[in-house]
Motif scaffolding. Structure first.
Motif, PDB file in Angstrom:
ATOM      1  N   ILE A 181       0.833  -0.874  -0.099  1.00 26.68           N
ATOM      2  CA  ILE A 181      -0.027   0.159  -0.300  1.00 26.68           C
ATOM      3  C   ILE A 181       0.719   1.083  -0.125  1.00 26.68           C
ATOM      4  N   PHE A 182       0.670   2.115  -0.560  1.00 26.84           N
ATOM      5  CA  PHE A 182       1.330   3.180  -1.324  1.00 26.84           C
ATOM      6  C   PHE A 182       0.966   4.450  -0.854  1.00 26.84           C
ATOM      7  N   LEU A 183       1.249   5.166  -0.198  1.00 25.96           N
ATOM      8  CA  LEU A 183       0.142   6.876   0.444  1.00 25.96           C
ATOM      9  C   LEU A 183       1.079   7.690   0.203  1.00 25.96           C
ATOM     10  N   SER A 184       0.452   9.227  -0.199  1.00 28.36           N
ATOM     11  CA  SER A 184       0.538  10.039  -0.735  1.00 28.36           C
ATOM     12  C   SER A 184      -0.356  11.004  -0.740  1.00 28.36           C
ATOM     13  N   ASN A 185       0.733  12.342  -0.886  1.00 29.07           N
ATOM     14  CA  ASN A 185      -0.140  13.946  -0.916  1.00 29.07           C
ATOM     15  C   ASN A 185      -0.701  14.022  -2.588  1.00 29.07           C
ATOM     16  N   ALA A 186       0.211  13.095  -2.757  1.00 25.72           N
ATOM     17  CA  ALA A 186      -0.022  14.053  -4.553  1.00 25.72           C
ATOM     18  C   ALA A 186      -1.641  13.791  -5.456  1.00 25.72           C
ATOM     19  N   GLY A 187      -2.056  14.015  -5.423  1.00 27.06           N
ATOM     20  CA  GLY A 187      -3.138  14.478  -6.545  1.00 27.06           C
ATOM     21  C   GLY A 187      -3.862  14.708  -5.854  1.00 27.06           C
ATOM     22  N   GLY A 188      -3.551  15.352  -4.771  1.00 24.95           N
ATOM     23  CA  GLY A 188      -4.892  16.446  -3.539  1.00 24.95           C
ATOM     24  C   GLY A 188      -4.835  17.369  -4.349  1.00 24.95           C
ATOM     25  N   ASN A 189      -4.089  18.075  -4.883  1.00 22.98           N
ATOM     26  CA  ASN A 189      -4.942  19.439  -5.097  1.00 22.98           C
ATOM     27  C   ASN A 189      -5.778  19.155  -6.941  1.00 22.98           C
ATOM     28  N   VAL A 190      -4.809  18.169  -7.366  1.00 19.95           N
ATOM     29  CA  VAL A 190      -6.756  17.442  -8.135  1.00 19.95           C
ATOM     30  C   VAL A 190      -8.156  16.640  -7.707  1.00 19.95           C
ATOM     31  N   ILE A 191      -7.877  16.482  -6.479  1.00 23.33           N
ATOM     32  CA  ILE A 191      -8.748  15.646  -6.249  1.00 23.33           C
ATOM     33  C   ILE A 191     -10.004  17.269  -5.487  1.00 23.33           C
ATOM     34  N   ASN A 192      -8.922  18.156  -4.551  1.00 18.82           N
ATOM     35  CA  ASN A 192     -10.060  18.915  -4.384  1.00 18.82           C
ATOM     36  C   ASN A 192     -10.585  19.730  -5.192  1.00 18.82           C
ATOM     37  N   LYS A 193     -10.000  19.920  -6.673  1.00 24.58           N
ATOM     38  CA  LYS A 193     -10.368  20.861  -7.395  1.00 24.58           C
ATOM     39  C   LYS A 193     -11.977  20.077  -8.255  1.00 24.58           C
ATOM     40  N   VAL A 194     -11.724  18.305  -8.175  1.00 27.20           N
ATOM     41  CA  VAL A 194     -13.088  18.197  -8.813  1.00 27.20           C
ATOM     42  C   VAL A 194     -13.952  18.170  -8.202  1.00 27.20           C
ATOM     43  N   VAL A 195     -13.665  17.655  -6.283  1.00 27.39           N
ATOM     44  CA  VAL A 195     -14.705  18.029  -5.331  1.00 27.39           C
ATOM     45  C   VAL A 195     -15.693  19.310  -5.529  1.00 27.39           C
ATOM     46  N   LEU A 196     -14.522  20.381  -5.718  1.00 24.38           N
ATOM     47  CA  LEU A 196     -14.605  21.337  -4.937  1.00 24.38           C
ATOM     48  C   LEU A 196     -15.836  22.010  -6.514  1.00 24.38           C
ATOM     49  N   GLY A 197     -15.365  21.242  -7.496  1.00 20.73           N
ATOM     50  CA  GLY A 197     -16.006  22.196  -8.758  1.00 20.73           C
ATOM     51  C   GLY A 197     -17.026  21.362  -8.959  1.00 20.73           C
ATOM     52  N   SER A 198     -17.363  19.996  -8.580  1.00 20.61           N
ATOM     53  CA  SER A 198     -18.550  18.907  -8.384  1.00 20.61           C
ATOM     54  C   SER A 198     -19.648  19.758  -6.942  1.00 20.61           C
ATOM     55  N   ARG A 199     -19.207  20.228  -6.964  1.00 21.21           N
ATOM     56  CA  ARG A 199     -19.704  20.902  -4.688  1.00 21.21           C
ATOM     57  C   ARG A 199     -20.910  22.936  -6.201  1.00 21.21           C
ATOM     58  N   ARG A 200     -19.982  22.630  -6.548  1.00 22.76           N
ATOM     59  CA  ARG A 200     -20.141  24.200  -7.578  1.00 22.76           C
ATOM     60  C   ARG A 200     -21.500  24.105  -8.523  1.00 22.76           C
ATOM     61  N   ASP A 201     -21.202  23.207  -8.575  1.00 24.59           N
ATOM     62  CA  ASP A 201     -22.131  22.493  -9.698  1.00 24.59           C
ATOM     63  C   ASP A 201     -23.100  22.374  -9.518  1.00 24.59           C
ATOM     64  N   GLY A 202     -23.594  22.036  -7.645  1.00 24.86           N
ATOM     65  CA  GLY A 202     -24.684  21.845  -7.347  1.00 24.86           C
ATOM     66  C   GLY A 202     -24.498  20.440  -7.289  1.00 24.86           C
ATOM     67  N   GLU A 203     -24.218  19.380  -8.017  1.00 23.14           N
ATOM     68  CA  GLU A 203     -23.470  17.942  -7.180  1.00 23.14           C
ATOM     69  C   GLU A 203     -23.430  17.405  -5.984  1.00 23.14           C
ATOM     70  N   GLU A 204     -24.455  16.060  -6.090  1.00 24.25           N
ATOM     71  CA  GLU A 204     -23.759  15.235  -4.592  1.00 24.25           C
ATOM     72  C   GLU A 204     -22.507  15.196  -4.757  1.00 24.25           C
ATOM     73  N   ARG A 205     -21.848  15.188  -3.303  1.00 24.01           N
ATOM     74  CA  ARG A 205     -20.735  14.798  -3.410  1.00 24.01           C
ATOM     75  C   ARG A 205     -20.775  13.080  -3.787  1.00 24.01           C
ATOM     76  N   GLU A 206     -22.285  12.209  -3.394  1.00 27.50           N
ATOM     77  CA  GLU A 206     -21.428  11.086  -3.044  1.00 27.50           C
ATOM     78  C   GLU A 206     -22.454  10.686  -4.761  1.00 27.50           C
ATOM     79  N   GLN A 207     -22.676  11.969  -5.614  1.00 25.51           N
ATOM     80  CA  GLN A 207     -22.193  11.487  -7.249  1.00 25.51           C
ATOM     81  C   GLN A 207     -21.002  10.646  -6.842  1.00 25.51           C
ATOM     82  N   LEU A 208     -20.562  11.377  -6.482  1.00 27.47           N
ATOM     83  CA  LEU A 208     -18.790  11.088  -7.684  1.00 27.47           C
ATOM     84  C   LEU A 208     -18.180   9.820  -7.348  1.00 27.47           C
ATOM     85  N   GLN A 209     -17.420   9.841  -8.962  1.00 30.29           N
ATOM     86  CA  GLN A 209     -17.224   8.120  -8.803  1.00 30.29           C
ATOM     87  C   GLN A 209     -15.894   8.782  -9.477  1.00 30.29           C
ATOM     88  N   MET A 210     -15.112   7.296  -9.707  1.00 22.98           N
ATOM     89  CA  MET A 210     -13.157   7.119  -9.729  1.00 22.98           C
ATOM     90  C   MET A 210     -13.694   8.335 -10.959  1.00 22.98           C
TER      91      MET A 210
END
Length: 311
Positions: A181-210
């Motif tokens: 198992i590899f743990l890393s903060n790498a990719g964190g900014n990408v993930i944050n942008k996706v979640v924030l963009g989804s929220r601002r577009d009115g999407e439910e957090r639980e709708q997000l998938q891989m």
């Protein structure tokens, strides 16, 4: 011809004996794998990480119920601080081993702690090879957790890569039942942008998938496209040996509130929603204008709780 038959007669029982010894040790040290127990554990003790829960459940269950896996299980966890990456590693361990993360066959490495000196990288490489091979040869169901993978020397990553493939054996040892198992903060900014963009577009957090908003693809590009990362300089990218890149989403107030209540229970503090609310709201949040996501996730919740309780 008779000599050949005699040779086979001697070897087969020896191999059988070793297989039986390994199996008996596994029976003593491993929990009988239970899909529903892992599912319940993830549901009850991991907050705000529906994607990670689903992928980990399927990946670990499939691997542990496969009597003859073709390769080790290799998972790569990505996300910011305090979002549950280490916690999920512990959940996996306690659903496999009877002593959980305290099991002697669970090996945790932090790159800046265990491999701090660049000038000693050749020594570290030799030691890491010996440690992985030695432990898997004595217990095939060993688990290795490497934290701060993005900060690890690429030469060390390439040492690990050596053991992740489809080889039946390497130097007489099979690594197919091991977990990395590899743990890393790498990719964190990408993930944050996706979640924030989804929220601002009115999407439910639980709708997000891989595959939402090309998240998995963009995590891959971010992780392996950073020239300052050990990932970029290693050959791991070309080998395609990581089974799953798993995003850990930034946590919201409601998730931090759940973490505080869980910490209260662990510390035998009487559940108190008002206290949990004060602790959760006292954590820093981002973006500055909206304050949606916890900067530190649930990290330092325990210290904040103890400090607030005394006030």
């Amino acid at each position: 011809m008779q000599a050949g038959i005699y040779f086979v007669f001697l070897v087969l029982p020896t191999a059988y004996i070793f297989d039986r010894l390994f199996q008996e040790e596994e029976d003593v040290l491993l929990e009988p794998f239970d899909y529903e127990r892992l599912k319940t554990d993830l549901k009850n003790s991991l907050y705000g990480q529906h994607i990670a829960s689903e992928v980990v459940l399927k990946a670990v269950s499939g691997f542990m119920t496969d009597k003859r896996p073709s390769k080790p299980l290799v998972l790569s966890f990505h996300g910011g601080t305090g979002v549950g990456k280490n916690h999920v590693s512990n959940i996996i361990a306690r659903n496999i081993y009877k002593k959980g993360e305290n099991m002697k066959h669970v090996h945790v490495f932090m790159s800046e702690h265990h491999f701090p000196h660049k000038e000693q990288v050749e020594t570290y490489k030799t030691q890491l090879k010996q440690w992985i091979r030695g432990n898997v040869s004595s217990f095939p169901r060993s688990m290795f957790v490497f934290d701060e993978m993005d900060k690890m020397n690429p030469g060390l990553i390439d040492v690990i890569k050596h053991y992740l493939g489809y080889y039946p054996q390497l130097d007489g040892v099979s690594f197919r039942k091991a977990i990395f198992i590899f743990l890393s903060n790498a990719g964190g900014n990408v993930i944050n942008k996706v979640v924030l963009g989804s929220r601002r577009d009115g999407e439910e957090r639980e709708q997000l998938q891989m595959n939402s908003r090309d998240m998995e693809t963009n995590i891959f590009k971010d992780v392996f496209g950073d020239r300052n990362s050990g990932f970029w300089h290693s050959t791991l990218i070309d080998a395609h040996l990581i089974d799953h890149f798993i995003p850990f989403l930034p946590l919201e107030y409601r998730h931090v509130h759940q973490c505080v209540l869980a910490e209260m229970a662990a510390l035998n503090i009487t559940a108190n929603d008002g206290l949990a609310d004060r602790v959760a709201r006292d954590m820093p949040y981002f973006p500055p204008e909206e304050k949606i996501f916890s900067v530190k996730g649930c990290k330092s919740v325990k210290q904040k709780l103890l400090h607030t309780e005394r006030d």
